[in-house]
Design a protein around this motif. Sequence first.
Motif, PDB file in Angstrom:
ATOM      1  N   GLU A  56       0.932  -1.129  -0.081  1.00 19.64           N
ATOM      2  CA  GLU A  56      -0.109   0.076  -0.169  1.00 19.64           C
ATOM      3  C   GLU A  56       0.783   1.253  -0.126  1.00 19.64           C
ATOM      4  N   ALA A  57       2.276   1.288   0.662  1.00 16.65           N
ATOM      5  CA  ALA A  57       2.807   2.375   0.601  1.00 16.65           C
ATOM      6  C   ALA A  57       3.575   2.521  -0.831  1.00 16.65           C
ATOM      7  N   GLY A  58       3.649   1.495  -1.700  1.00 20.32           N
ATOM      8  CA  GLY A  58       4.020   1.630  -2.928  1.00 20.32           C
ATOM      9  C   GLY A  58       2.916   2.115  -3.844  1.00 20.32           C
ATOM     10  N   HIS A  59       1.679   2.016  -3.584  1.00 19.54           N
ATOM     11  CA  HIS A  59       0.628   2.546  -4.271  1.00 19.54           C
ATOM     12  C   HIS A  59       0.532   3.966  -3.877  1.00 19.54           C
ATOM     13  N   ALA A  60       0.698   4.440  -2.385  1.00 17.71           N
ATOM     14  CA  ALA A  60       0.703   5.854  -2.327  1.00 17.71           C
ATOM     15  C   ALA A  60       1.821   6.480  -2.643  1.00 17.71           C
ATOM     16  N   LEU A  61       3.014   6.131  -2.743  1.00 17.80           N
ATOM     17  CA  LEU A  61       4.304   7.052  -3.153  1.00 17.80           C
ATOM     18  C   LEU A  61       4.218   6.953  -4.780  1.00 17.80           C
ATOM     19  N   ALA A  62       3.665   6.127  -5.564  1.00 12.97           N
ATOM     20  CA  ALA A  62       3.509   6.189  -7.076  1.00 12.97           C
ATOM     21  C   ALA A  62       2.503   7.291  -7.074  1.00 12.97           C
ATOM     22  N   ALA A  63       1.417   7.007  -6.539  1.00 14.04           N
ATOM     23  CA  ALA A  63       0.366   8.273  -6.572  1.00 14.04           C
ATOM     24  C   ALA A  63       0.853   9.530  -6.480  1.00 14.04           C
ATOM     25  N   VAL A  64       1.674   9.918  -5.394  1.00 13.63           N
ATOM     26  CA  VAL A  64       2.339  11.188  -5.205  1.00 13.63           C
ATOM     27  C   VAL A  64       3.325  11.621  -6.117  1.00 13.63           C
ATOM     28  N   LEU A  65       4.066  10.713  -6.398  1.00 12.32           N
ATOM     29  CA  LEU A  65       5.123  10.922  -7.515  1.00 12.32           C
ATOM     30  C   LEU A  65       4.403  11.365  -8.917  1.00 12.32           C
ATOM     31  N   PRO A  89      -9.068   9.550 -14.136  1.00 12.52           N
ATOM     32  CA  PRO A  89      -9.411   8.319 -14.079  1.00 12.52           C
ATOM     33  C   PRO A  89      -8.810   7.317 -14.981  1.00 12.52           C
ATOM     34  N   SER A  90      -7.792   7.771 -15.846  1.00 14.94           N
ATOM     35  CA  SER A  90      -7.142   7.072 -16.685  1.00 14.94           C
ATOM     36  C   SER A  90      -5.659   7.779 -16.990  1.00 14.94           C
ATOM     37  N   GLY A  91      -4.994   7.134 -17.617  1.00 14.89           N
ATOM     38  CA  GLY A  91      -3.796   7.831 -18.066  1.00 14.89           C
ATOM     39  C   GLY A  91      -2.340   7.084 -17.340  1.00 14.89           C
ATOM     40  N   ALA A  92      -1.003   7.566 -17.448  1.00 16.36           N
ATOM     41  CA  ALA A  92       0.070   7.137 -16.998  1.00 16.36           C
ATOM     42  C   ALA A  92       0.001   7.065 -15.495  1.00 16.36           C
ATOM     43  N   GLY A  93      -0.476   8.077 -14.710  1.00 10.80           N
ATOM     44  CA  GLY A  93      -0.204   8.155 -13.373  1.00 10.80           C
ATOM     45  C   GLY A  93      -1.250   7.389 -12.912  1.00 10.80           C
ATOM     46  N   VAL A  94      -2.402   6.932 -12.947  1.00  3.87           N
ATOM     47  CA  VAL A  94      -3.115   5.837 -12.432  1.00  3.87           C
ATOM     48  C   VAL A  94      -2.616   4.352 -12.599  1.00  3.87           C
ATOM     49  N   VAL A  95      -2.010   4.312 -13.834  1.00  7.92           N
ATOM     50  CA  VAL A  95      -1.389   2.854 -14.358  1.00  7.92           C
ATOM     51  C   VAL A  95      -0.062   2.741 -13.477  1.00  7.92           C
ATOM     52  N   MET A  96       0.695   3.769 -13.290  1.00  7.15           N
ATOM     53  CA  MET A  96       1.958   3.622 -12.452  1.00  7.15           C
ATOM     54  C   MET A  96       1.560   3.452 -10.781  1.00  7.15           C
ATOM     55  N   THR A  97       0.437   4.229 -10.732  1.00 13.86           N
ATOM     56  CA  THR A  97      -0.172   3.851  -9.206  1.00 13.86           C
ATOM     57  C   THR A  97      -0.478   2.359  -8.773  1.00 13.86           C
ATOM     58  N   LEU A  98      -1.142   1.782  -9.953  1.00 12.72           N
ATOM     59  CA  LEU A  98      -1.603   0.215  -9.635  1.00 12.72           C
ATOM     60  C   LEU A  98      -0.276  -0.498  -9.653  1.00 12.72           C
ATOM     61  N   LEU A  99       0.544  -0.047 -10.573  1.00 11.67           N
ATOM     62  CA  LEU A  99       1.850  -1.007 -10.599  1.00 11.67           C
ATOM     63  C   LEU A  99       2.642  -0.962  -9.383  1.00 11.67           C
ATOM     64  N   GLY A 100       2.617   0.181  -8.793  1.00  5.75           N
ATOM     65  CA  GLY A 100       3.614   0.448  -7.487  1.00  5.75           C
ATOM     66  C   GLY A 100       3.177  -0.844  -6.319  1.00  5.75           C
ATOM     67  N   GLY A 101       2.090  -1.168  -6.518  1.00  7.33           N
ATOM     68  CA  GLY A 101       1.746  -2.119  -5.245  1.00  7.33           C
ATOM     69  C   GLY A 101       2.422  -3.180  -5.023  1.00  7.33           C
ATOM     70  N   TYR A 102       2.396  -4.057  -6.158  1.00  2.54           N
ATOM     71  CA  TYR A 102       3.142  -5.368  -6.105  1.00  2.54           C
ATOM     72  C   TYR A 102       4.656  -5.440  -6.130  1.00  2.54           C
ATOM     73  N   LEU A 103       5.249  -4.299  -7.058  1.00  7.20           N
ATOM     74  CA  LEU A 103       6.468  -4.026  -7.140  1.00  7.20           C
ATOM     75  C   LEU A 103       7.371  -3.599  -5.764  1.00  7.20           C
ATOM     76  N   ALA A 104       6.588  -2.799  -5.140  1.00 15.04           N
ATOM     77  CA  ALA A 104       7.119  -2.221  -3.911  1.00 15.04           C
ATOM     78  C   ALA A 104       7.919  -3.023  -2.980  1.00 15.04           C
ATOM     79  N   PRO A 105       7.545  -4.199  -2.625  1.00 17.51           N
ATOM     80  CA  PRO A 105       8.321  -5.040  -1.876  1.00 17.51           C
ATOM     81  C   PRO A 105       9.718  -5.386  -2.395  1.00 17.51           C
ATOM     82  N   GLY A 106       9.642  -5.732  -3.658  1.00 16.28           N
ATOM     83  CA  GLY A 106      11.011  -6.141  -4.365  1.00 16.28           C
ATOM     84  C   GLY A 106      11.879  -4.950  -4.384  1.00 16.28           C
ATOM     85  N   VAL A 107      11.270  -3.748  -5.004  1.00  9.31           N
ATOM     86  CA  VAL A 107      12.069  -2.800  -4.890  1.00  9.31           C
ATOM     87  C   VAL A 107      12.714  -2.175  -3.551  1.00  9.31           C
ATOM     88  N   LEU A 108      11.888  -2.152  -2.651  1.00 16.85           N
ATOM     89  CA  LEU A 108      12.493  -1.744  -1.321  1.00 16.85           C
ATOM     90  C   LEU A 108      13.415  -2.999  -0.786  1.00 16.85           C
TER      91      LEU A 108
END
Length: 248
Positions: A56-65, A89-108
Amino acid sequence: MSELPAGLTRIWERSLERQPLPEPWAVLATGAVALVLVAHPASWRRVRLGITVVHEAGHALAAVLTGRRLAGIRLHSDTSGVTVSRGRPSGAGVVMTLLGGYLAPGVLGLAAALLLAAGRPLALLWLLVVALLLLLVWIRNLYGLLTVVGLGAALAALSWYAEPGLSSTVAYLLTWLLLLAAPRPVVELLGRGPAGRRGSDPDQLARLTGVPALVWVWLLLLGTLAGLVVGIATLAPDIAARLPAALG
């Protein structure tokens, strides 16, 4: 750093110092323990709660960025979570936000491995404490609040009071847990089938992009496995370099 309170100055100075690292056999042992904790169903439920916090922190960080407005984060006792952000509701921002969740543990986990390779286990622990403190601002339910406060307090107490050897060992254990646990939620998602994936991040990505959800699941799995491989490759040279001396 004289303008900082004495306690913060001490934390800052200790975090910048190189700390003694565990013996190579202890590093390998923490990896084995982490693997058991991730693989065993009873312990996985507890590990997954921590992974959900990072997710969830990954989603949050991606959203802010990406310029979205973060509305809040909720963590639930079934180890699920939800992050709400506002914006297009569409575009690169929401796509990156959705991708940020599952990728966050590995990146961290990879970032943690880099800090350990640089001899900075205490810096890793304090950075995690700071990240949890920042996350508190966005938590919107009691269970989530208690979870984040509990994790942050435990890490802060360990970082402040524990001997360097113990704190370094725990830092390695956390790093292994992040790296090894990152692929498992994606593997579980892969095994659910189309009905079980309804409403998931890949399902939402499919509706946004037209790319099938299964393709997104495989891409996320490849991303988490890549993080695991690179993380191991980051830790391996130090272990290999110190192993002969430890055995001798």
